[in-house]
Design a protein around this motif. Structure first.
Motif, PDB file in Angstrom:
ATOM      1  N   LEU A  38      56.972 -27.149 -49.092  1.00 13.02           N
ATOM      2  CA  LEU A  38      57.369 -25.779 -48.756  1.00 13.02           C
ATOM      3  C   LEU A  38      57.643 -25.662 -47.249  1.00 13.02           C
ATOM      4  N   LEU A  39      56.764 -26.280 -46.442  1.00 12.56           N
ATOM      5  CA  LEU A  39      56.986 -26.260 -44.989  1.00 12.56           C
ATOM      6  C   LEU A  39      58.343 -26.907 -44.672  1.00 12.56           C
ATOM      7  N   ASP A  40      58.588 -28.084 -45.280  1.00  7.89           N
ATOM      8  CA  ASP A  40      59.865 -28.780 -45.043  1.00  7.89           C
ATOM      9  C   ASP A  40      61.051 -27.873 -45.370  1.00  7.89           C
ATOM     10  N   ASP A  41      60.974 -27.248 -46.549  1.00  7.02           N
ATOM     11  CA  ASP A  41      62.099 -26.399 -46.982  1.00  7.02           C
ATOM     12  C   ASP A  41      62.304 -25.239 -46.010  1.00  7.02           C
ATOM     13  N   CYS A  42      61.194 -24.615 -45.593  1.00  2.00           N
ATOM     14  CA  CYS A  42      61.316 -23.457 -44.701  1.00  2.00           C
ATOM     15  C   CYS A  42      61.854 -23.878 -43.334  1.00  2.00           C
ATOM     16  N   VAL A  43      61.437 -25.078 -42.867  1.00  2.00           N
ATOM     17  CA  VAL A  43      61.958 -25.566 -41.584  1.00  2.00           C
ATOM     18  C   VAL A  43      63.457 -25.810 -41.728  1.00  2.00           C
ATOM     19  N   ALA A  44      63.851 -26.454 -42.846  1.00  2.00           N
ATOM     20  CA  ALA A  44      65.267 -26.756 -43.065  1.00  2.00           C
ATOM     21  C   ALA A  44      66.103 -25.476 -43.137  1.00  2.00           C
ATOM     22  N   ALA A  45      65.508 -24.431 -43.710  1.00  2.00           N
ATOM     23  CA  ALA A  45      66.250 -23.164 -43.837  1.00  2.00           C
ATOM     24  C   ALA A  45      66.227 -22.366 -42.535  1.00  2.00           C
ATOM     25  N   GLY A  46      65.513 -22.876 -41.543  1.00  2.00           N
ATOM     26  CA  GLY A  46      65.445 -22.168 -40.258  1.00  2.00           C
ATOM     27  C   GLY A  46      64.536 -20.954 -40.287  1.00  2.00           C
ATOM     28  N   ASP A  47      63.576 -20.924 -41.245  1.00  2.00           N
ATOM     29  CA  ASP A  47      62.679 -19.766 -41.346  1.00  2.00           C
ATOM     30  C   ASP A  47      61.439 -19.919 -40.480  1.00  2.00           C
ATOM     31  N   ILE A  48      60.986 -21.173 -40.270  1.00  2.00           N
ATOM     32  CA  ILE A  48      59.799 -21.411 -39.448  1.00  2.00           C
ATOM     33  C   ILE A  48      60.084 -22.595 -38.511  1.00  2.00           C
ATOM     34  N   THR A  49      59.225 -22.778 -37.522  1.00  2.00           N
ATOM     35  CA  THR A  49      59.469 -23.887 -36.586  1.00  2.00           C
ATOM     36  C   THR A  49      58.922 -25.198 -37.164  1.00  2.00           C
ATOM     37  N   ALA A  50      59.404 -26.310 -36.587  1.00  2.00           N
ATOM     38  CA  ALA A  50      59.030 -27.628 -37.120  1.00  2.00           C
ATOM     39  C   ALA A  50      57.568 -27.963 -36.846  1.00  2.00           C
ATOM     40  N   ASP A  51      56.957 -27.295 -35.868  1.00  2.00           N
ATOM     41  CA  ASP A  51      55.541 -27.611 -35.597  1.00  2.00           C
ATOM     42  C   ASP A  51      54.578 -26.732 -36.407  1.00  2.00           C
ATOM     43  N   SER A  52      55.077 -26.103 -37.456  1.00  2.00           N
ATOM     44  CA  SER A  52      54.203 -25.354 -38.362  1.00  2.00           C
ATOM     45  C   SER A  52      53.286 -26.348 -39.077  1.00  2.00           C
ATOM     46  N   TYR A  53      52.155 -25.871 -39.562  1.00  2.00           N
ATOM     47  CA  TYR A  53      51.192 -26.829 -40.113  1.00  2.00           C
ATOM     48  C   TYR A  53      50.275 -26.181 -41.149  1.00  2.00           C
ATOM     49  N   ILE A  54      49.476 -27.042 -41.778  1.00  2.00           N
ATOM     50  CA  ILE A  54      48.479 -26.587 -42.757  1.00  2.00           C
ATOM     51  C   ILE A  54      47.106 -26.776 -42.129  1.00  2.00           C
ATOM     52  N   LEU A  55      46.241 -25.793 -42.242  1.00  2.00           N
ATOM     53  CA  LEU A  55      44.889 -25.938 -41.693  1.00  2.00           C
ATOM     54  C   LEU A  55      43.873 -25.732 -42.819  1.00  2.00           C
ATOM     55  N   CYS A  56      43.183 -26.792 -43.202  1.00  2.00           N
ATOM     56  CA  CYS A  56      42.173 -26.673 -44.255  1.00  2.00           C
ATOM     57  C   CYS A  56      40.826 -26.380 -43.611  1.00  2.00           C
ATOM     58  N   SER A  57      40.136 -25.411 -44.157  1.00  2.00           N
ATOM     59  CA  SER A  57      38.815 -25.090 -43.636  1.00  2.00           C
ATOM     60  C   SER A  57      37.796 -25.530 -44.680  1.00  2.00           C
ATOM     61  N   ASN A  58      37.165 -26.655 -44.414  1.00  2.00           N
ATOM     62  CA  ASN A  58      36.254 -27.243 -45.399  1.00  2.00           C
ATOM     63  C   ASN A  58      34.906 -26.514 -45.345  1.00  2.00           C
ATOM     64  N   ASP A  59      34.564 -25.887 -46.468  1.00  2.00           N
ATOM     65  CA  ASP A  59      33.380 -25.029 -46.502  1.00  2.00           C
ATOM     66  C   ASP A  59      32.156 -25.835 -46.960  1.00  2.00           C
ATOM     67  N   GLY A  60      31.797 -26.865 -46.201  1.00  2.00           N
ATOM     68  CA  GLY A  60      30.610 -27.666 -46.541  1.00  2.00           C
ATOM     69  C   GLY A  60      30.698 -28.307 -47.919  1.00  2.00           C
ATOM     70  N   SER A  61      31.859 -28.859 -48.253  1.00  2.00           N
ATOM     71  CA  SER A  61      32.014 -29.477 -49.579  1.00  2.00           C
ATOM     72  C   SER A  61      31.065 -30.650 -49.750  1.00  2.00           C
ATOM     73  N   ARG A  62      30.636 -30.853 -50.993  1.00  2.00           N
ATOM     74  CA  ARG A  62      29.738 -31.973 -51.278  1.00  2.00           C
ATOM     75  C   ARG A  62      30.477 -33.147 -51.903  1.00  2.00           C
ATOM     76  N   ASP A  63      31.748 -32.967 -52.184  1.00  2.00           N
ATOM     77  CA  ASP A  63      32.496 -34.055 -52.828  1.00  2.00           C
ATOM     78  C   ASP A  63      33.362 -34.767 -51.779  1.00  2.00           C
ATOM     79  N   ARG A  64      34.465 -35.353 -52.177  1.00  2.00           N
ATOM     80  CA  ARG A  64      35.278 -36.158 -51.246  1.00  2.00           C
ATOM     81  C   ARG A  64      36.297 -35.314 -50.466  1.00  2.00           C
ATOM     82  N   THR A  65      36.190 -34.013 -50.484  1.00  2.00           N
ATOM     83  CA  THR A  65      37.199 -33.169 -49.840  1.00  2.00           C
ATOM     84  C   THR A  65      37.464 -33.586 -48.392  1.00  2.00           C
ATOM     85  N   TRP A  66      36.397 -33.768 -47.592  1.00  2.00           N
ATOM     86  CA  TRP A  66      36.598 -34.069 -46.174  1.00  2.00           C
ATOM     87  C   TRP A  66      37.237 -35.444 -45.991  1.00  2.00           C
ATOM     88  N   ALA A  67      36.768 -36.428 -46.787  1.00  2.00           N
ATOM     89  CA  ALA A  67      37.352 -37.773 -46.704  1.00  2.00           C
ATOM     90  C   ALA A  67      38.843 -37.716 -47.012  1.00  2.00           C
TER      91      ALA A  67
END
Ligand code: UDP
Ligand code: MG
Length: 326
Positions: A38-67
């Motif tokens: 989705l980020l790629d498509d929006c950048v290609a369409a000129g809707d957002i800048t190329a340095d847009s990003y995803i930020l995951c906020s790990n809420d103390g997961s007990r499984d492999r989420t952080w890894a």
């Protein structure tokens, strides 16, 4: 209302997609590629800048989420993450993510890790942002995929909140876009019981809604058992409303009125009939009279506690939207 020229769009924003994640090892491998695409498509369409990003906020997961997040970050730097020291709950994980993104984005969209909220709605949210809307709420156009239980309890909760004088957006969870300015205003709320759905409308900037169909979870199980849902509902009401205490006061007043009627009855029975046991009249009057006085007294004390409750939250008293200076 500030006039804004219709045809002029804001420049494409640097977008941060903020995802609270608790034990999402099953969902993340499916949802991250979709969101990166989705980020790629929006950048290609000129809707957002190329340095847009995803930020995951790990809420103390007990499984492999952080890894998993570490692996993803190495493979694609647009996947960023923060990790809370332990499980604090969805609202806090989301807030931590938004506050981390605040100084590094023009706008942030919060979305769950399970893709129940249609990511395509982000495109429309960004369009509305570029037209000048500061907060765009994602609203479910239907709740077909929710269980009947979840649907009815959620609706009952919305109407109850409304009765309590709380301003929330119907059928909106925490899927929304907030501008950088909205995020900064949100950071002024220092209360520890965070109920974002109640706070964000209080910020009071221009807002709009985008409708989407709510899907089922892509993978894994709900991380919101009934226990957490109830805790969120109680927070949602008690963090915003001192109304229940006022009810005590009005109940006291009502019972005082009833006491007048009871007094009349007791007096008639005591003096004009002969089947009244000794002591009955005085006990009746004491119970009703004192009962109503006690309720009224608790209600008045409650009014003061309500004031303290509002003061200790230290919420901002106003929010400045613009400044013309120098
Ligand atoms: N979540 C979280 N901490 C928690 C519970 C949930 O960060 O203690 C996250 C979860 O990973 C997901 C989002 O909050 O991204 C919504 O949770 P879920 O989809 O399980 O809730 P539901 O859609 O079933 O109400
Ligand atoms: Mg979900």
């Amino acid at each position: 209302m500030i006039p804004k020229p219709m045809e002029k769009l804001l420049p494409p924003p640097r977008l941060a997609i903020v995802i609270p994640c608790y034990n999402e090892e099953e969902a993340l491998p499916l949802s991250l590629p979709v969101l990166l695409k989705l980020l790629d498509d929006c950048v290609a369409a000129g809707d957002i800048t190329a340095d847009s990003y995803i930020l995951c906020s790990n809420d103390g997961s007990r499984d492999r989420t952080w890894a998993l997040l570490e692996e993803w970050h190495l493979a694609d730097r647009r996947v960023r993450a923060v990790s809370l020291a332990h499980n604090r709950g969805h609202q806090y994980a989301l807030l931590a993510g938004l506050m981390t993104a605040m100084d590094n984005c023009d706008a942030a969209v919060s979305i769950d890790a399970d893709l129940q909220d249609d990511p395509q709605a982000i495109v429309e949210m960004v369009r509305k942002y570029r037209e000048g809307t500061e907060i765009v709420y994602g609203v479910r156009s239907s709740r077909k995929t929710d269980t009947v239980f979840k649907r009815t309890t959620a609706h009952a909760f919305y109407s109850f909140q409304k009765k309590m004088g709380l301003e929330t957006v119907y059928d909106h969870a925490d899927y929304r876009l907030m501008s950088n300015r909205a995020l900064h205003l949100l950071s002024e709320y220092h209360e520890s019981n965070m109920f974002l759905r109640g706070i964000v409308p209080q910020i009071g900037l221009d807002s709009d809604v985008v409708y989407y169909e709510r899907a089922s979870r892509v993978a894994g199980e709900s991380k919101y058992p009934l226990r957490k849902m109830l805790a969120l509902s109680v927070d949602g009401i008690t963090s915003f409303s001192a109304q229940p205490m006022r009810w005590i006061f009005f109940t006291g007043l009502f019972i005082l009125l009833v006491t007048l009627a009871v007094t009349a009855y007791v007096v008639v029975a005591r003096f004009f009939t002969d089947h009244v046991s000794p002591g009955w009249a005085s006990i009746m009057l004491s119970i009703w009279g004192l009962g109503s006085l006690i309720l009224i007294a608790i209600g008045i004390t409650g009014e003061y506690i309500g004031k303290i409750f509002n003061e200790v939250k230290g919420r901002p008293r106003y929010a400045i939207r613009d400044r013309l200076w120098d």
